[in-house]
Scaffold this motif. Structure first.
Motif, PDB file in Angstrom:
ATOM      1  N   SER A  97     -42.343 -14.360  -1.899  1.00  0.00           N
ATOM      2  CA  SER A  97     -41.194 -13.455  -1.793  1.00  0.00           C
ATOM      3  C   SER A  97     -40.209 -14.001  -0.779  1.00  0.00           C
ATOM      4  O   SER A  97     -40.608 -14.531   0.265  1.00  0.00           O
ATOM      5  N   LEU A  98     -38.926 -13.888  -1.086  1.00  0.00           N
ATOM      6  CA  LEU A  98     -37.867 -14.275  -0.166  1.00  0.00           C
ATOM      7  C   LEU A  98     -37.031 -13.038   0.143  1.00  0.00           C
ATOM      8  O   LEU A  98     -36.582 -12.340  -0.772  1.00  0.00           O
ATOM      9  N   ARG A  99     -36.835 -12.780   1.421  1.00  0.00           N
ATOM     10  CA  ARG A  99     -35.975 -11.678   1.835  1.00  0.00           C
ATOM     11  C   ARG A  99     -34.627 -12.264   2.209  1.00  0.00           C
ATOM     12  O   ARG A  99     -34.533 -13.186   3.034  1.00  0.00           O
ATOM     13  N   ILE A 100     -33.577 -11.733   1.584  1.00  0.00           N
ATOM     14  CA  ILE A 100     -32.224 -12.246   1.765  1.00  0.00           C
ATOM     15  C   ILE A 100     -31.407 -11.209   2.522  1.00  0.00           C
ATOM     16  O   ILE A 100     -31.378 -10.029   2.152  1.00  0.00           O
ATOM     17  N   THR A 101     -30.753 -11.636   3.588  1.00  0.00           N
ATOM     18  CA  THR A 101     -29.889 -10.737   4.354  1.00  0.00           C
ATOM     19  C   THR A 101     -28.443 -11.213   4.263  1.00  0.00           C
ATOM     20  O   THR A 101     -28.163 -12.331   3.833  1.00  0.00           O
ATOM     21  N   GLY A 102     -27.530 -10.354   4.659  1.00  0.00           N
ATOM     22  CA  GLY A 102     -26.114 -10.698   4.626  1.00  0.00           C
ATOM     23  C   GLY A 102     -25.272  -9.547   5.147  1.00  0.00           C
ATOM     24  O   GLY A 102     -25.776  -8.629   5.803  1.00  0.00           O
ATOM     25  N   ARG A 103     -23.991  -9.567   4.820  1.00  0.00           N
ATOM     26  CA  ARG A 103     -23.056  -8.533   5.251  1.00  0.00           C
ATOM     27  C   ARG A 103     -22.681  -7.642   4.072  1.00  0.00           C
ATOM     28  O   ARG A 103     -22.625  -8.085   2.931  1.00  0.00           O
ATOM     29  N   HIS A 104     -22.416  -6.382   4.345  1.00  0.00           N
ATOM     30  CA  HIS A 104     -21.865  -5.444   3.370  1.00  0.00           C
ATOM     31  C   HIS A 104     -22.704  -5.357   2.094  1.00  0.00           C
ATOM     32  O   HIS A 104     -22.150  -5.159   0.992  1.00  0.00           O
ATOM     33  N   LEU A 105     -24.005  -5.491   2.201  1.00  0.00           N
ATOM     34  CA  LEU A 105     -24.839  -5.466   1.004  1.00  0.00           C
ATOM     35  C   LEU A 105     -24.845  -4.103   0.331  1.00  0.00           C
ATOM     36  O   LEU A 105     -25.190  -3.999  -0.850  1.00  0.00           O
ATOM     37  N   ASP A 106     -24.456  -3.077   1.067  1.00  0.00           N
ATOM     38  CA  ASP A 106     -24.366  -1.750   0.456  1.00  0.00           C
ATOM     39  C   ASP A 106     -23.237  -1.678  -0.567  1.00  0.00           C
ATOM     40  O   ASP A 106     -23.210  -0.782  -1.414  1.00  0.00           O
ATOM     41  N   ARG A 107     -22.305  -2.629  -0.506  1.00  0.00           N
ATOM     42  CA  ARG A 107     -21.194  -2.660  -1.460  1.00  0.00           C
ATOM     43  C   ARG A 107     -21.491  -3.529  -2.681  1.00  0.00           C
ATOM     44  O   ARG A 107     -20.654  -3.628  -3.579  1.00  0.00           O
ATOM     45  N   LEU A 108     -22.646  -4.156  -2.688  1.00  0.00           N
ATOM     46  CA  LEU A 108     -22.990  -5.057  -3.781  1.00  0.00           C
ATOM     47  C   LEU A 108     -23.230  -4.304  -5.082  1.00  0.00           C
ATOM     48  O   LEU A 108     -23.013  -4.837  -6.173  1.00  0.00           O
ATOM     49  N   GLY A 109     -23.671  -3.067  -4.985  1.00  0.00           N
ATOM     50  CA  GLY A 109     -23.913  -2.268  -6.183  1.00  0.00           C
ATOM     51  C   GLY A 109     -25.206  -2.598  -6.893  1.00  0.00           C
ATOM     52  O   GLY A 109     -25.373  -2.266  -8.071  1.00  0.00           O
ATOM     53  N   ALA A 110     -26.145  -3.248  -6.205  1.00  0.00           N
ATOM     54  CA  ALA A 110     -27.417  -3.612  -6.831  1.00  0.00           C
ATOM     55  C   ALA A 110     -28.308  -2.395  -6.966  1.00  0.00           C
ATOM     56  O   ALA A 110     -28.323  -1.511  -6.109  1.00  0.00           O
ATOM     57  N   ARG A 111     -29.079  -2.334  -8.063  1.00  0.00           N
ATOM     58  CA  ARG A 111     -30.007  -1.250  -8.323  1.00  0.00           C
ATOM     59  C   ARG A 111     -31.394  -1.815  -8.586  1.00  0.00           C
ATOM     60  O   ARG A 111     -31.553  -2.953  -9.034  1.00  0.00           O
TER      61      ARG A 111
END
Length: 470
Positions: free
Chosen positions: A259-273
């Motif tokens: 498993s790879l955990r990916i972090t970044g900025r503004h991920l709440d705006r990505l719209g992923a479900r």
């Protein structure tokens, strides 16, 4: 096999509110789908009209002209379907969200077969028609076309490239090609389109006979290129700058599974479900040019994304070696295998093998009261179980039922696993439930058959073919 019961900590929305929201989304999706089909059909109608306007029927006075005219319309149809094929291959997010990955894949495969059939028909009909007009043999006419007509050599090369792409897509060949090889071969469809344009420009009647017809065809190419540039280049580049994804952690879940955990900025705006997948590109040596599809294996929380990969080939066998801090470019999210498709309060999730990744995310995100959510996890041996402790924790917290189905269906002891009777034993009310199913192809086929055999209506079964990327 384990069964867990408890008290749910997730509030279940009223069914009336759920139905109202789904009804609105259904109306929107149907309207959007109708407009999409209208655009496709309208353009096809314009192309036929251009052919008729150019003498497609009125100038036919014999068999030679008939073959030539049919060759023209099959060629026009082939080019149009090739442009559509490019857009299907590009996985445009609006279309993918509207249609769904599974259905889009079926469209892509069928459209490709029809397209290449029209290309071959065009070549044969035009050659026969010209041979009749020139009163020479077909082989001699074909040789003359190659040596005398502008763009014929490029058209022949483009045809060969398109045939190669179709052959690579055949199931028996796909199973023997690594994902990188399959992806690389499919890029040749772009070369085939470019070469067909170079052939159509100097020799196509639609370009030489009427300026407005030429402008129309040029507009089709320009729109296709513009969509590709925006969705495949500009938008991912903007996403890389905006989200600034990095590999935060690499965790070994089991033998050959990471498993790879990916972090970044503004991920709440990505719209992923939960239930969706993305195309991941890791900027390390030897990997930066490869984009591979992997599902999210945990419900997105706005702070990080997790993907889980099984070692099945050249790329995935080295995924554990990706250094922390590696820059990541992700396209998507893609897929409609999400809670948005749910229409009933009770849900059954069924996973096979590494197909547990999107199912595990859904298990965490799907709203359900105690006793309304159940998960069946099918594996050959207990060593193949992934996320066991996580699944058990989620089941306890949410009051969900969890079943581990372990065994080889090829043996006498395991031949009835996930049969209609077995499914009803585990989930007696499965007929009343929405069912999400994900796993390897053969397991999916058998389980879908069992669900139908148990009486589950087909419109309550939502499946995601889990294509492993090597």
């Amino acid at each position: 096999m384990g069964i867990y019961e408890g008290v749910s900590t997730i509030d279940n929305p009223p069914l009336a509110a759920l139905s109202t929201g789904l009804s609105r989304r259904h109306v929107y999706r149907r309207a959007a789908a109708t407009w999409l089909w209208l655009v496709i059909i309208a353009n096809a109608g314009v192309i036929v009209w251009l052919w008729l306007h150019g003498g497609g029927v009125s100038q036919v006075h014999g068999s030679a002209e008939a073959f030539t005219s049919l060759g023209r319309i099959t060629g026009l149809g082939a080019v149009y379907l090739a442009l559509i094929q490019v857009l299907l291959l590009a996985r445009l997010p609006p279309v993918e969200a509207l249609v769904g990955f599974d259905r889009l894949t079926v469209w892509h495969r069928r459209n490709g077969k029809v397209c290449i059939s029209l290309v071959v028909a065009h070549t044969a009909l035009i050659t026969v028609g010209y041979a009749g007009s020139d009163q020479i043999s077909v082989p001699r006419e074909f040789s003359r076309l190659l040596s005398s007509y502008p763009g014929m050599v490029t058209a022949t090369v483009g045809t060969v490239l398109m045939v190669g792409v179709v052959i690579s897509s055949l199931v028996i060949v796909r199973r023997h090609l690594p994902y990188e090889g399959w992806y690389f071969v499919h890029l040749f469809i772009y070369a085939g389109i470019a070469l067909s344009y170079l052939h159509q420009l100097p020799t196509g009647n639609e370009f030489t006979a009427n300026t407005s017809q030429a402008d129309y065809w040029i507009a089709l190419y320009v729109v296709t290129i513009a969509l590709l540039v925006y969705f495949r280049l500009a938008r991912p580049a903007w996403g890389a700058f905006h989200y600034r994804l990095r590999v935060a952690d690499v965790t070994r879940e089991a033998a050959g599974i990471v498993s790879l955990r990916i972090t970044g900025r503004h991920l709440d705006r990505l719209g992923a479900r939960a239930g969706q997948f993305m195309l991941w590109r890791f900027f390390t040596r030897g990997r930066w040019w490869q984009a591979h599809p992997f599902s999210l294996s945990a419900a997105p929380d706005g702070r990080s994304l997790r993907l889980t990969v099984k070692d099945v080939g050249n790329f995935t066998s080295h995924i554990a070696d990706v250094p922390r801090g590696t820059v990541v470019l992700a396209e998507g999210p893609f897929g409609t295998f999400t809670a948005i498709r749910r229409t009933r309060p009770r849900v059954a999730l069924i996973a096979g093998g590494i197909g547990i990744t999107p199912i595990r995310a859904l298990f965490e995100e799907l709203p359900a009261a105690s006793g309304e959510l159940a998960l069946i996890y099918r594996v050959i041996s207990s060593e193949d179980l992934v996320f066991r402790s996580e699944l058990e924790r989620i089941a306890r917290e949410r009051g969900a039922d969890l079943f581990f189905v372990i065994g080889d269906h090829r043996t006498r002891a395991g031949r009835d696993l996930l049969s209609p009777t077995h499914l009803l034993q585990m989930i007696p009310d499965i007929v009343e439930r929405e069912v999400y199913l994900c796993g390897p192809g053969p397991m999916m086929i058998r389980t879908e058959g069992s669900l139908l055999g148990a009486g589950v209506p087909s419109n309550q079964i939502h499946s995601e073919r889990f294509a492993l990327a090597s």
